[in-house]
Design an enzyme around this catalytic site. Structure first.
Site, short mmCIF file in Angstrom:
data_model
loop_
_atom_site.label_atom_id
_atom_site.label_comp_id
_atom_site.label_asym_id
_atom_site.label_seq_id
_atom_site.Cartn_x
_atom_site.Cartn_y
_atom_site.Cartn_z
N ASN A 222 0.85 -1.19 0.00
CA ASN A 222 0.00 0.00 0.00
C ASN A 222 0.88 1.25 0.00
O ASN A 222 2.11 1.14 0.00
CB ASN A 222 -0.95 -0.03 1.20
CG ASN A 222 -0.20 -0.12 2.51
OD1 ASN A 222 0.58 0.77 2.85
ND2 ASN A 222 -0.39 -1.21 3.24
N PRO A 317 -2.65 -11.90 10.21
CA PRO A 317 -2.97 -11.72 11.63
C PRO A 317 -3.14 -10.23 11.93
O PRO A 317 -2.49 -9.39 11.31
CB PRO A 317 -1.73 -12.26 12.34
CG PRO A 317 -0.64 -12.21 11.32
CD PRO A 317 -1.30 -12.40 9.99
N LYS A 349 -13.60 0.53 16.19
CA LYS A 349 -12.29 -0.13 16.23
C LYS A 349 -11.69 -0.10 17.63
O LYS A 349 -11.07 -1.06 18.08
CB LYS A 349 -11.34 0.59 15.25
CG LYS A 349 -10.78 -0.33 14.20
CD LYS A 349 -10.12 0.42 13.09
CE LYS A 349 -10.97 0.31 11.84
NZ LYS A 349 -10.36 0.94 10.68
#
Ligand code: C5P
Length: 425
Positions: A222, A317, A349
């Site tokens: 990214n 993970p 979150k």
């Protein structure tokens, strides 16, 4: 490169075999534009001659507190006033002890007492001397007074042992000094009030992207540049924290005072974090971890044949959650890059990942690309009383410092009954 132009640096050289490297350091500081005056301890003179420094700096070398000739030329108080900053390299265990206790029985210790210029020390000693509780305590005392530590590094030592206590290379000391003085000048670095704010805290920080291999030549990644995480790591060091930075593949230099571990994939980042989380008091997860990786990485380069191809991906993970769900966990800070409903998504979150704090940025604002940019703005949320603070747009260094101020307040406010003797939550 004249990053030290117009800076008057008092270079203190104390006893140790690493003193020979100070000659190169003096040269590097001068190359960067500084005017350098050297003060040598008696121990240093057993390893290297004052004449070497005199020839390199073009200035007389100062060695004695009670030398009438030297006092007539530039007395110790004038010398203390002259310095824009004092750098002691190498700083021996003895020097650190004497500074910690405020001795004034030789020229260098007297100058340090008589000056309010920023003081930096680059320690160098045998690894056991560095680890000795007496030295550890002296360093804590000095750090609590705002003394900046540059190193030491790890590696082979002159005594034949290997470990921590090695003087950093002259170029690394120079670069670290430049970075810290620039932060001070820009007002980005910790002020005298904030220099001690994270003293004693051990921060573990992730930064940058991760890269997930597709085949030997391709990968998924990214746009994260790592700049925000590096800025936080540097601001934390300036506030007295000891910092371990786990960095994905980025094109950035870190302050040598930061312990840096380079990784590539999310799996490697997870291992590095788990290997270092014990003893950390704060975990700040800034990395843009790839959410997925290839189910199977190809051994050979994939050839183009079909018009379409499919890659099978599996979830990576969640590194942050792996830390926040540990039984003995540090204070956990997450980041959230959101394109809409920033507060709702960030709070979700915060709860889902069981965090103590989350810093959200809006990644879809016109003119504010965030990724790769040198500026940022954050909204920080924490669970108690639906806490929220906005950090306005600024350089990533300024935003990092503001975030750490919020962090320090939240750390102080966190329930002490929830904290064990090691300071962990
Ligand atoms: O779930 P999301 O990716 O939006 O969460 C962002 C936060 O979680 C960031 O702090 C990021 O560093 C962390 N994270 C992680 N491991 C992952 C994914 C995200 O640590 N696999």
């Amino acid at each position: 490169m004249h990053a030290l132009k117009n800076k008057r640096i008092l270079l203190g050289v104390t006893g140790g075999i690493a003193a020979y490297k100070s000659a190169i350091l003096a040269r590097r500081l001068i190359d960067a534009g500084a005017t350098v005056r050297v003060v040598m301890s008696a121990g240093a003179q057993a390893f290297i001659q004052p004449l070497t420094f005199q020839a390199l700096t073009g200035n007389p070398v100062h060695t004695d507190l009670l030398d009438p000739a030297a006092e007539a030329a530039m007395g110790h108080i004038e010398l203390a006033r002259w310095a824009d900053c004092i750098l002691i390299a190498p700083a021996s265990a003895n020097t650190l002890a004497r500074l910690a206790h405020g001795f004034a029985d030789d020229l260098l210790s007297t100058l340090c007492l008589a000056s309010d210029a920023p003081l930096f020390v680059a320690p160098a000693m045998n690894r056991l001397m560095w680890q000795n509780p007496a030295t550890v305590h002296n360093c804590e005392v000095l750090a609590s007074r705002g003394v900046g530590f540059i190193g030491p590094g790890d590696g082979a030592q002159a005594c034949g042992e290997t470990g921590s206590g090695r003087l950093l290379e002259p170029e690394d000391i120079r670069d670290s000094l430049i970075a810290r003085l620039q932060q001070t000048d820009a007002g980005d670095r910790a002020t005298p009030d904030t220099r001690l704010l994270l003293n004693g805290q051990k921060l573990l920080i992730t930064a940058g992207p991760t890269r997930e291999a597709i085949d030997p030549v391709r990968f998924i990644s990214n746009h994260s540049s790592g700049k925000m995480g590096f800025a936080i790591a540097e601001a934390a060091v300036a506030m007295g924290a000891s910092v371990t930075l786990v960095a994905g593949p980025v094109n950035l230099q870190a302050d040598p005072a930061i312990r840096r571990i380079d990784v590539v994939s999310a799996d490697e980042m997870l291992s590095a974090v788990m290997d270092n989380v014990s003893g950390s008091t704060v975990f700040i997860s800034v990395a843009a971890v790839s959410d997925y990786r290839l189910e199977q990485v190809m051994d050979q380069k994939i050839k183009k044949s079909q018009d379409q191809m499919q890659l099978s991906l599996v979830r990576n993970p969640d590194i942050l959650k792996s830390v926040s769900t540990l039984e003995k966990r540090p204070f956990c800070v997450g980041f959230a890059a959101e394109t809409e409903n920033v507060e709702a998504h960030a709070r979700a979150k915060l709860q889902h990942k069981q965090l103590d704090m989350i810093a959200a940025n809006h990644v879809a604002q016109p003119g504010n690309p965030v990724f790769g940019s040198d500026t940022n703005a954050l909204d920080v949320y924490w669970p108690a009383d639906n806490g929220h603070e906005s950090i306005p747009s600024g350089s990533k260094q300024q935003v990092a410092q503001a975030l750490l101020l919020v962090l320090a307040r939240q750390l102080a406010a966190s329930d002490p009954s929830d904290t064990d003797a090691s300071g962990k939550h």
